[in-house]
Motif scaffolding. Sequence first.
Motif, PDB file in Angstrom:
ATOM      1  N   GLU A 137     -57.560 101.232 -15.798  1.00  0.00           N
ATOM      2  CA  GLU A 137     -57.408 100.471 -17.028  1.00  0.00           C
ATOM      3  C   GLU A 137     -57.702  98.995 -16.774  1.00  0.00           C
ATOM      4  O   GLU A 137     -57.425  98.468 -15.696  1.00  0.00           O
ATOM      5  N   VAL A 138     -58.247  98.380 -17.775  1.00  0.00           N
ATOM      6  CA  VAL A 138     -58.486  96.943 -17.685  1.00  0.00           C
ATOM      7  C   VAL A 138     -57.201  96.228 -18.028  1.00  0.00           C
ATOM      8  O   VAL A 138     -56.540  96.539 -19.010  1.00  0.00           O
ATOM      9  N   VAL A 139     -56.825  95.306 -17.195  1.00  0.00           N
ATOM     10  CA  VAL A 139     -55.577  94.574 -17.358  1.00  0.00           C
ATOM     11  C   VAL A 139     -55.821  93.266 -18.105  1.00  0.00           C
ATOM     12  O   VAL A 139     -55.110  92.931 -19.046  1.00  0.00           O
ATOM     13  N   ALA A 140     -56.820  92.529 -17.671  1.00  0.00           N
ATOM     14  CA  ALA A 140     -57.133  91.242 -18.284  1.00  0.00           C
ATOM     15  C   ALA A 140     -58.589  90.917 -17.986  1.00  0.00           C
ATOM     16  O   ALA A 140     -59.155  91.385 -16.994  1.00  0.00           O
ATOM     17  N   ARG A 141     -59.142  90.096 -18.838  1.00  0.00           N
ATOM     18  CA  ARG A 141     -60.563  89.784 -18.720  1.00  0.00           C
ATOM     19  C   ARG A 141     -60.780  88.363 -19.193  1.00  0.00           C
ATOM     20  O   ARG A 141     -60.146  87.914 -20.156  1.00  0.00           O
ATOM     21  N   ILE A 142     -61.675  87.645 -18.494  1.00  0.00           N
ATOM     22  CA  ILE A 142     -62.024  86.302 -18.910  1.00  0.00           C
ATOM     23  C   ILE A 142     -63.544  86.199 -18.934  1.00  0.00           C
ATOM     24  O   ILE A 142     -64.216  86.595 -17.979  1.00  0.00           O
ATOM     25  N   SER A 143     -64.066  85.664 -20.021  1.00  0.00           N
ATOM     26  CA  SER A 143     -65.515  85.550 -20.153  1.00  0.00           C
ATOM     27  C   SER A 143     -65.993  84.216 -19.606  1.00  0.00           C
ATOM     28  O   SER A 143     -65.186  83.329 -19.284  1.00  0.00           O
ATOM     29  N   SER A 144     -67.297  84.060 -19.535  1.00  0.00           N
ATOM     30  CA  SER A 144     -67.852  82.806 -19.032  1.00  0.00           C
ATOM     31  C   SER A 144     -67.490  81.633 -19.947  1.00  0.00           C
ATOM     32  O   SER A 144     -67.431  80.485 -19.489  1.00  0.00           O
ATOM     33  N   SER A 145     -67.208  81.926 -21.213  1.00  0.00           N
ATOM     34  CA  SER A 145     -66.816  80.863 -22.146  1.00  0.00           C
ATOM     35  C   SER A 145     -65.338  80.518 -22.028  1.00  0.00           C
ATOM     36  O   SER A 145     -64.891  79.532 -22.603  1.00  0.00           O
ATOM     37  N   GLY A 146     -64.604  81.357 -21.296  1.00  0.00           N
ATOM     38  CA  GLY A 146     -63.186  81.100 -21.110  1.00  0.00           C
ATOM     39  C   GLY A 146     -62.272  81.920 -22.006  1.00  0.00           C
ATOM     40  O   GLY A 146     -61.049  81.818 -21.895  1.00  0.00           O
ATOM     41  N   SER A 147     -62.850  82.713 -22.885  1.00  0.00           N
ATOM     42  CA  SER A 147     -61.999  83.536 -23.741  1.00  0.00           C
ATOM     43  C   SER A 147     -61.366  84.649 -22.913  1.00  0.00           C
ATOM     44  O   SER A 147     -61.971  85.151 -21.959  1.00  0.00           O
ATOM     45  N   THR A 148     -60.149  85.008 -23.270  1.00  0.00           N
ATOM     46  CA  THR A 148     -59.386  85.979 -22.491  1.00  0.00           C
ATOM     47  C   THR A 148     -58.932  87.154 -23.364  1.00  0.00           C
ATOM     48  O   THR A 148     -58.741  87.023 -24.568  1.00  0.00           O
ATOM     49  N   ASN A 149     -58.764  88.288 -22.691  1.00  0.00           N
ATOM     50  CA  ASN A 149     -58.224  89.482 -23.346  1.00  0.00           C
ATOM     51  C   ASN A 149     -57.250  90.134 -22.390  1.00  0.00           C
ATOM     52  O   ASN A 149     -57.431  90.072 -21.172  1.00  0.00           O
ATOM     53  N   TYR A 150     -56.218  90.759 -22.966  1.00  0.00           N
ATOM     54  CA  TYR A 150     -55.201  91.406 -22.152  1.00  0.00           C
ATOM     55  C   TYR A 150     -54.909  92.809 -22.677  1.00  0.00           C
ATOM     56  O   TYR A 150     -54.980  93.070 -23.886  1.00  0.00           O
ATOM     57  N   ALA A 151     -54.524  93.665 -21.755  1.00  0.00           N
ATOM     58  CA  ALA A 151     -54.007  94.963 -22.155  1.00  0.00           C
ATOM     59  C   ALA A 151     -52.672  94.743 -22.850  1.00  0.00           C
ATOM     60  O   ALA A 151     -51.906  93.828 -22.496  1.00  0.00           O
ATOM     61  N   HIS A 152     -52.374  95.591 -23.802  1.00  0.00           N
ATOM     62  CA  HIS A 152     -51.124  95.446 -24.558  1.00  0.00           C
ATOM     63  C   HIS A 152     -49.913  95.487 -23.632  1.00  0.00           C
ATOM     64  O   HIS A 152     -48.930  94.771 -23.833  1.00  0.00           O
ATOM     65  N   SER A 153     -50.016  96.294 -22.600  1.00  0.00           N
ATOM     66  CA  SER A 153     -48.868  96.499 -21.714  1.00  0.00           C
ATOM     67  C   SER A 153     -48.521  95.268 -20.870  1.00  0.00           C
ATOM     68  O   SER A 153     -47.430  95.198 -20.305  1.00  0.00           O
ATOM     69  N   VAL A 154     -49.435  94.305 -20.779  1.00  0.00           N
ATOM     70  CA  VAL A 154     -49.174  93.147 -19.921  1.00  0.00           C
ATOM     71  C   VAL A 154     -49.134  91.838 -20.702  1.00  0.00           C
ATOM     72  O   VAL A 154     -48.841  90.786 -20.129  1.00  0.00           O
ATOM     73  N   LYS A 155     -49.401  91.896 -21.985  1.00  0.00           N
ATOM     74  CA  LYS A 155     -49.405  90.668 -22.789  1.00  0.00           C
ATOM     75  C   LYS A 155     -48.057  89.974 -22.708  1.00  0.00           C
ATOM     76  O   LYS A 155     -47.003  90.598 -22.838  1.00  0.00           O
ATOM     77  N   GLY A 156     -48.118  88.674 -22.504  1.00  0.00           N
ATOM     78  CA  GLY A 156     -46.898  87.892 -22.399  1.00  0.00           C
ATOM     79  C   GLY A 156     -46.307  87.850 -20.997  1.00  0.00           C
ATOM     80  O   GLY A 156     -45.417  87.044 -20.720  1.00  0.00           O
ATOM     81  N   ARG A 157     -46.818  88.716 -20.111  1.00  0.00           N
ATOM     82  CA  ARG A 157     -46.317  88.732 -18.731  1.00  0.00           C
ATOM     83  C   ARG A 157     -47.398  88.310 -17.735  1.00  0.00           C
ATOM     84  O   ARG A 157     -47.097  87.692 -16.719  1.00  0.00           O
ATOM     85  N   PHE A 158     -48.628  88.661 -18.016  1.00  0.00           N
ATOM     86  CA  PHE A 158     -49.736  88.354 -17.102  1.00  0.00           C
ATOM     87  C   PHE A 158     -50.617  87.269 -17.713  1.00  0.00           C
ATOM     88  O   PHE A 158     -50.796  87.210 -18.938  1.00  0.00           O
ATOM     89  N   THR A 159     -51.182  86.437 -16.853  1.00  0.00           N
ATOM     90  CA  THR A 159     -52.101  85.399 -17.294  1.00  0.00           C
ATOM     91  C   THR A 159     -53.321  85.376 -16.384  1.00  0.00           C
ATOM     92  O   THR A 159     -53.169  85.293 -15.157  1.00  0.00           O
ATOM     93  N   ILE A 160     -54.491  85.443 -16.984  1.00  0.00           N
ATOM     94  CA  ILE A 160     -55.728  85.328 -16.215  1.00  0.00           C
ATOM     95  C   ILE A 160     -56.243  83.907 -16.366  1.00  0.00           C
ATOM     96  O   ILE A 160     -56.185  83.311 -17.444  1.00  0.00           O
ATOM     97  N   SER A 161     -56.728  83.357 -15.268  1.00  0.00           N
ATOM     98  CA  SER A 161     -57.260  81.994 -15.276  1.00  0.00           C
ATOM     99  C   SER A 161     -58.368  81.899 -14.241  1.00  0.00           C
ATOM    100  O   SER A 161     -58.604  82.842 -13.482  1.00  0.00           O
ATOM    101  N   ARG A 162     -59.009  80.750 -14.208  1.00  0.00           N
ATOM    102  CA  ARG A 162     -60.103  80.598 -13.264  1.00  0.00           C
ATOM    103  C   ARG A 162     -60.149  79.180 -12.730  1.00  0.00           C
ATOM    104  O   ARG A 162     -59.642  78.238 -13.337  1.00  0.00           O
ATOM    105  N   ASP A 163     -60.782  79.037 -11.571  1.00  0.00           N
ATOM    106  CA  ASP A 163     -61.032  77.745 -10.956  1.00  0.00           C
ATOM    107  C   ASP A 163     -62.509  77.757 -10.570  1.00  0.00           C
ATOM    108  O   ASP A 163     -62.893  78.365  -9.558  1.00  0.00           O
ATOM    109  N   SER A 164     -63.311  77.086 -11.362  1.00  0.00           N
ATOM    110  CA  SER A 164     -64.754  77.141 -11.140  1.00  0.00           C
ATOM    111  C   SER A 164     -65.153  76.488  -9.823  1.00  0.00           C
ATOM    112  O   SER A 164     -66.129  76.895  -9.188  1.00  0.00           O
ATOM    113  N   ALA A 165     -64.403  75.496  -9.392  1.00  0.00           N
ATOM    114  CA  ALA A 165     -64.721  74.816  -8.134  1.00  0.00           C
ATOM    115  C   ALA A 165     -64.576  75.751  -6.937  1.00  0.00           C
ATOM    116  O   ALA A 165     -65.228  75.570  -5.907  1.00  0.00           O
TER     117      ALA A 165
END
Length: 115
Positions: free
Chosen positions: A46-74
């Motif tokens: 199952e997909v847990v979380a996803r972040i696009s090149s534009s920075g938009s994020t999506n989460y599985a219902h089961s982890v919303k509010g508990r998991f956070t996806i982020s990125r560091d381009s550097a």
Amino acid sequence: QVQLVESGGGLVQAGGSLRLSCVASRSIFSINAVGWYRQAPGNQREVVARISSSGSTNYAHSVKGRFTISRDSAKNAVYLQMNSLKPEDAALYYCNAQVGDLNYRGPGIQVTVSS
């Protein structure tokens, strides 16, 4: 082509936190999207979380509010901060990079949650 390496997994008690890291071999801005997936024995992937090149994020219902996806381009890195972990979150976690029609996957890292 993209090589991905995950780190940060391990054993944690229920209610605890872990931060997973996924480092890519190329700029994450050249990747359409990076997702964190998980698969537990006997379960479908199952997909847990996803972040696009534009920075938009999506989460599985089961982890919303508990998991956070982020990125560091550097650092060409994508992170998954996991809080309030539950035993049902235990699985092999891996990151996936989508480049056009191709998908690249890291070897994965184990997350174990004790009750």
